[in-house]
Design a protein around this motif. Structure first.
Motif, short mmCIF file in Angstrom:
data_model
loop_
_atom_site.label_atom_id
_atom_site.label_comp_id
_atom_site.label_asym_id
_atom_site.label_seq_id
_atom_site.Cartn_x
_atom_site.Cartn_y
_atom_site.Cartn_z
N PHE A 113 47.05 70.89 49.42
CA PHE A 113 47.17 71.97 48.44
C PHE A 113 46.51 71.57 47.11
O PHE A 113 45.94 72.42 46.42
CB PHE A 113 48.63 72.32 48.22
N ALA A 114 46.60 70.30 46.74
CA ALA A 114 45.97 69.84 45.50
C ALA A 114 44.46 69.98 45.58
O ALA A 114 43.81 70.46 44.64
CB ALA A 114 46.36 68.40 45.22
N ARG A 115 43.86 69.57 46.69
CA ARG A 115 42.40 69.68 46.84
C ARG A 115 41.94 71.14 46.83
O ARG A 115 40.96 71.48 46.17
CB ARG A 115 41.96 69.01 48.14
N LEU A 116 42.65 71.99 47.56
CA LEU A 116 42.25 73.38 47.65
C LEU A 116 42.43 74.10 46.32
O LEU A 116 41.54 74.86 45.89
CB LEU A 116 43.05 74.08 48.75
N SER A 117 43.54 73.87 45.64
CA SER A 117 43.77 74.53 44.35
C SER A 117 42.79 74.03 43.29
O SER A 117 42.34 74.81 42.44
CB SER A 117 45.22 74.31 43.89
N ARG A 118 42.43 72.76 43.32
CA ARG A 118 41.43 72.24 42.38
C ARG A 118 40.08 72.92 42.62
O ARG A 118 39.38 73.31 41.67
CB ARG A 118 41.28 70.74 42.54
N ALA A 119 39.69 73.07 43.89
CA ALA A 119 38.42 73.73 44.20
C ALA A 119 38.42 75.17 43.70
O ALA A 119 37.43 75.66 43.15
CB ALA A 119 38.18 73.69 45.71
N GLN A 120 39.54 75.87 43.86
CA GLN A 120 39.64 77.24 43.37
C GLN A 120 39.57 77.28 41.84
O GLN A 120 38.93 78.16 41.26
CB GLN A 120 40.95 77.86 43.84
N MET A 121 40.20 76.32 41.20
CA MET A 121 40.15 76.26 39.74
C MET A 121 38.73 76.01 39.24
O MET A 121 38.27 76.65 38.28
CB MET A 121 41.09 75.17 39.24
N LEU A 122 38.01 75.09 39.87
CA LEU A 122 36.64 74.81 39.46
C LEU A 122 35.74 76.03 39.65
O LEU A 122 34.81 76.26 38.87
CB LEU A 122 36.08 73.63 40.26
N ALA A 123 36.02 76.83 40.69
CA ALA A 123 35.21 78.02 40.93
C ALA A 123 35.48 79.12 39.93
O ALA A 123 34.60 79.96 39.66
CB ALA A 123 35.46 78.52 42.35
N GLU A 124 36.69 79.15 39.34
CA GLU A 124 37.08 80.26 38.48
C GLU A 124 37.00 79.95 36.98
O GLU A 124 36.84 80.85 36.18
CB GLU A 124 38.51 80.69 38.81
N ARG A 125 37.12 78.68 36.58
CA ARG A 125 37.36 78.39 35.17
C ARG A 125 36.17 78.69 34.26
O ARG A 125 36.35 78.87 33.05
CB ARG A 125 37.75 76.91 35.00
N ASN A 126 34.95 78.75 34.80
CA ASN A 126 33.77 79.02 33.97
C ASN A 126 33.29 80.46 34.04
O ASN A 126 32.19 80.77 33.57
CB ASN A 126 32.63 78.07 34.38
#
Length: 300
Positions: free
Chosen positions: A174-187
């Motif tokens: 869950f940590a890896r997947l949520s980090r990837a989603q965050m990187l895709a959305e934060r910019n």
């Protein structure tokens, strides 16, 4: 000169919700999908049987009957009885309750910790992200079942320790997947707009980014609940879960393996309950993914 007006159509409240809301739209797609509907029906029946087990059974799961050793299925004992003259119908329903409660609790705890961990690492970035992800990579190096087996062996066999073990090995994925989603959305532009309006990090993450990043995480939750059911059954089969005389699906199957020739019904009904539970969760996970992906593509 004639003037034409566009045709006015009435849109019901339900149709507006389905069109405008990701949640209601996904739910509508889910129930319209035969696979999703089948998964929901099977899972609903199993959950209902587990919740209302005391009302649906007429024998105590641990009470022995002196005249009922290895009785085949009948109206009095729909799933037959075991070597200690206990009713397998009630023991299967109460074992199903244990498996469901254990899986839901452990995955809820593990996914919450993992999602918070991944969101924080992805949003902060830099060396904090690098250090946190190296820790997650180290945890991912160990297979889930072996990690759970090691934790339960160290802490001791019990349902609580099985829940801790399942929650622990749920965190890295869950940590890896949520980090990837965050990187895709934060910019993206909507995040920059929220920052320009003075929104704080907590509001940005949970009010703006999380709703757009949650779609694949929901699919992951359904898949991990199925994995948690399998792991808890495996640990119970090895004698590391629910302690006797209390019932669990894995424990019932483990006890039945030495009585296969005497009582075919002994492993059949607990095994069928476990198989239906895993089938419904996997069907539901695939259907959830199909239901939310159109919204994920639209928001990308």
């Amino acid at each position: 000169m004639s003037v034409s007006f566009p045709e006015l159509t009435y849109t019901s409240r339900r149709e507006r919700l389905v069109r405008e809301s990701m949640f209601w739209g996904s739910l509508d797609r889910l129930v319209r999908n035969p696979q999703g509907l089948l998964g929901l029906v099977i899972l609903g029946l199993l959950v209902g049987a587990a919740i209302f087990a005391p009302l649906l059974t007429w024998h105590e799961p641990n009470i022995q009957n002196a005249s009922a050793r290895f009785m085949p299925p009948s109206l009095e004992h729909p799933f037959g009885t075991d070597e200690l003259r206990r009713d397998l119908y009630s023991r299967t329903l109460f074992g199903l309750r244990v498996s469901l409660a254990l899986s839901l609790t452990s995955v809820t705890i593990g996914s919450t910790i993992g999602i918070m961990f991944g969101f924080f690492a992805g949003y902060v970035g830099g060396w904090v992200d690098a250090v946190m992800m190296r820790l997650i990579d180290a945890l991912l190096a160990f297979p889930g079942l072996l990690s759970a087996l090691a934790i339960v062996t160290i802490l001791g066999p019990s349902i609580r320790n099985v829940a801790i073990a399942i929650a622990f090995f749920s965190v890295p994925s869950f940590a890896r997947l949520s980090r990837a989603q965050m990187l895709a959305e934060r910019n993206k532009d909507y995040v920059a707009s929220a920052q320009a309006l003075g929104a704080g990090p907590v509001r940005i993450v949970f009010r703006h980014i999380a709703p757009n990043a949650i779609a694949p995480l929901l699919t992951q939750v359904a898949l991990f609940i199925a994995s948690a059911v399998s792991v808890s059954a495996a640990l119970s089969f090895l004698g590391l879960g629910e302690r006797a005389p209390d019932a669990s699906l894995g424990g019932l199957i483990n006890t039945a393996k030495s009585n296969l020739q005497k009582a075919w019904w002994y492993p059949t009904f607990p095994g069928l309950a476990l198989a239906l539970l895993l089938l419904s969760l996997n069907l539901l996970a695939d259907a959830v993914n199909d239901a939310i992906n159109p919204f994920a593509r639209r928001r990308a």
